[in-house]
Motif scaffolding. Structure first.
Motif, short mmCIF file in Angstrom:
data_model
loop_
_atom_site.label_atom_id
_atom_site.label_comp_id
_atom_site.label_asym_id
_atom_site.label_seq_id
_atom_site.Cartn_x
_atom_site.Cartn_y
_atom_site.Cartn_z
N THR A 172 21.97 16.32 30.15
CA THR A 172 21.86 15.29 29.12
C THR A 172 23.25 14.87 28.68
N LEU A 173 23.48 13.55 28.67
CA LEU A 173 24.76 13.00 28.22
C LEU A 173 24.52 12.11 27.01
N ARG A 174 25.32 12.32 25.97
CA ARG A 174 25.32 11.43 24.80
C ARG A 174 26.46 10.46 24.97
N TRP A 175 26.17 9.17 24.82
CA TRP A 175 27.17 8.16 25.16
C TRP A 175 27.23 7.03 24.14
N THR A 176 28.36 6.30 24.19
CA THR A 176 28.56 5.09 23.40
C THR A 176 28.99 3.98 24.35
N SER A 177 28.42 2.80 24.17
CA SER A 177 28.75 1.67 25.03
C SER A 177 29.34 0.53 24.21
N THR A 178 30.45 -0.02 24.68
CA THR A 178 31.04 -1.22 24.09
C THR A 178 30.96 -2.33 25.13
N ALA A 179 30.62 -3.54 24.69
CA ALA A 179 30.39 -4.64 25.63
C ALA A 179 30.75 -5.97 24.97
N THR A 180 30.77 -7.02 25.78
CA THR A 180 31.01 -8.38 25.30
C THR A 180 29.97 -9.30 25.93
N HIS A 181 29.35 -10.11 25.11
CA HIS A 181 28.30 -11.01 25.58
C HIS A 181 28.94 -12.25 26.21
N ASN A 182 29.25 -12.15 27.52
CA ASN A 182 29.97 -13.21 28.22
C ASN A 182 29.09 -14.11 29.07
N ARG A 183 27.84 -13.68 29.32
CA ARG A 183 26.93 -14.48 30.15
C ARG A 183 25.56 -14.51 29.49
N TYR A 185 21.94 -13.78 28.58
CA TYR A 185 21.18 -12.54 28.69
C TYR A 185 19.97 -12.61 27.77
N LEU A 186 18.81 -12.28 28.29
CA LEU A 186 17.55 -12.32 27.56
C LEU A 186 17.32 -13.70 26.94
N GLY A 187 17.74 -14.73 27.65
CA GLY A 187 17.54 -16.09 27.18
C GLY A 187 18.56 -16.57 26.17
N VAL A 188 19.54 -15.73 25.84
CA VAL A 188 20.56 -16.09 24.85
C VAL A 188 21.84 -16.50 25.57
N GLU A 189 22.33 -17.68 25.28
CA GLU A 189 23.57 -18.15 25.88
C GLU A 189 24.75 -17.29 25.40
N PRO A 190 25.83 -17.23 26.17
CA PRO A 190 26.97 -16.38 25.80
C PRO A 190 27.48 -16.68 24.38
N THR A 191 27.68 -15.61 23.63
CA THR A 191 28.18 -15.76 22.26
C THR A 191 29.60 -15.23 22.11
N GLY A 192 30.06 -14.44 23.09
CA GLY A 192 31.38 -13.82 22.98
C GLY A 192 31.41 -12.66 22.02
N ARG A 193 30.25 -12.27 21.48
CA ARG A 193 30.22 -11.18 20.50
C ARG A 193 30.55 -9.84 21.14
#
Length: 231
Positions: A172-183, A185-193
């Protein structure tokens, strides 16, 4: 330095020895310093029994041996043995958790580098994935990679493993993910958030490959950060 003690003995009373160990575990709860114990029986000689006990260090092992309950256990074990047990004291100079290394590689190479061939390499052909965020449960290897690729290409997350725990064929691994909304996704246009989510994943291994996984992560938080739902 991790310290391991190996105890060899000859006994035909393994059930009685197991009962002694159960009693010792109960009586030393909160006091013992041993972190791991394994008892094995020789397949070629049923009377040959080996116990392997792990401690954080030699000093902690000595603290454990000074417990009155440990001394009583030893005397009772000697009485069960056909001959005096032998002891081997080992300082651990190398310890490899091979399944843990492959579990980390799943994230650090497969996910972070978007290496889908690595994911295929690490998983068995009959791999199954369980994820409450996926309406299809379980999904097979290719469908899991397709779903992952959609997210990875749109958000390009970087996962940091915060902690790990291995037991038997499970990691089991506990993890944290950081990302940027560049494309899109799920019908939402890129926000850069900038997006941050956390979770943990349990992998079940079979012959050094991942055969099954269970994912628990903050999918709701991701939807909130994307503006799909309001908190």
């Amino acid at each position: 330095m991790t310290f391991v003690q190996v105890i060899d003995c000859k006994t035909s009373r393994l059930d009685d020895m197991n009962q002694l160990m159960d009693t010792w575990l109960e009586r030393t709860n909160g006091k013992r310093t041993a972190t791991h114990s394994v008892i094995g029986r020789d397949r070629s000689d049923a009377s040959h029994v080996v116990e392997i006990v792990e401690f954080p260090s030699y000093e902690e092992a000595m603290r454990n041996s000074e417990l009155a309950e440990t001394d009583e256990l030893f005397q009772e074990i000697v009485a069960l043995c056909e001959e005096p047990p032998s002891f081997t004291d080992l300082d651990v100079v190398r310890e490899d958790q091979l399944n843990t290394a492959n579990a980390r590689r799943y994230f650090e190479e497969g996910v972070n580098n978007r290496s889908y061939d690595t994911l295929r390499e690490l998983c068995t052909p009959d791999y199954r994935e369980h994820d409450p965020a996926n309406p299809a449960d379980p999904v097979d290897l290719e469908n899991s990679i397709a779903a992952a690729a959609e997210m990875l290409e749109a958000l390009q997350p970087v996962i940091t493993v915060e902690s790990e725990l291995a037991e038997g064929d499970l990691v089991t691994l506990r993890w944290t993910s950081t990302a940027t909304h560049n494309r899109e996704y799920l019908g939402v246009e890129p926000t850069g958030r900038e997006l941050t989510v956390s979770g943990h994943t349990t992998f079940r291994f079979r012959e050094d490959k991942i055969a099954e996984s269970w994912w628990n992560w903050d999918y709701f938080g991701l939807l909130v950060q994307l503006g799909i739902i309001e908190q």
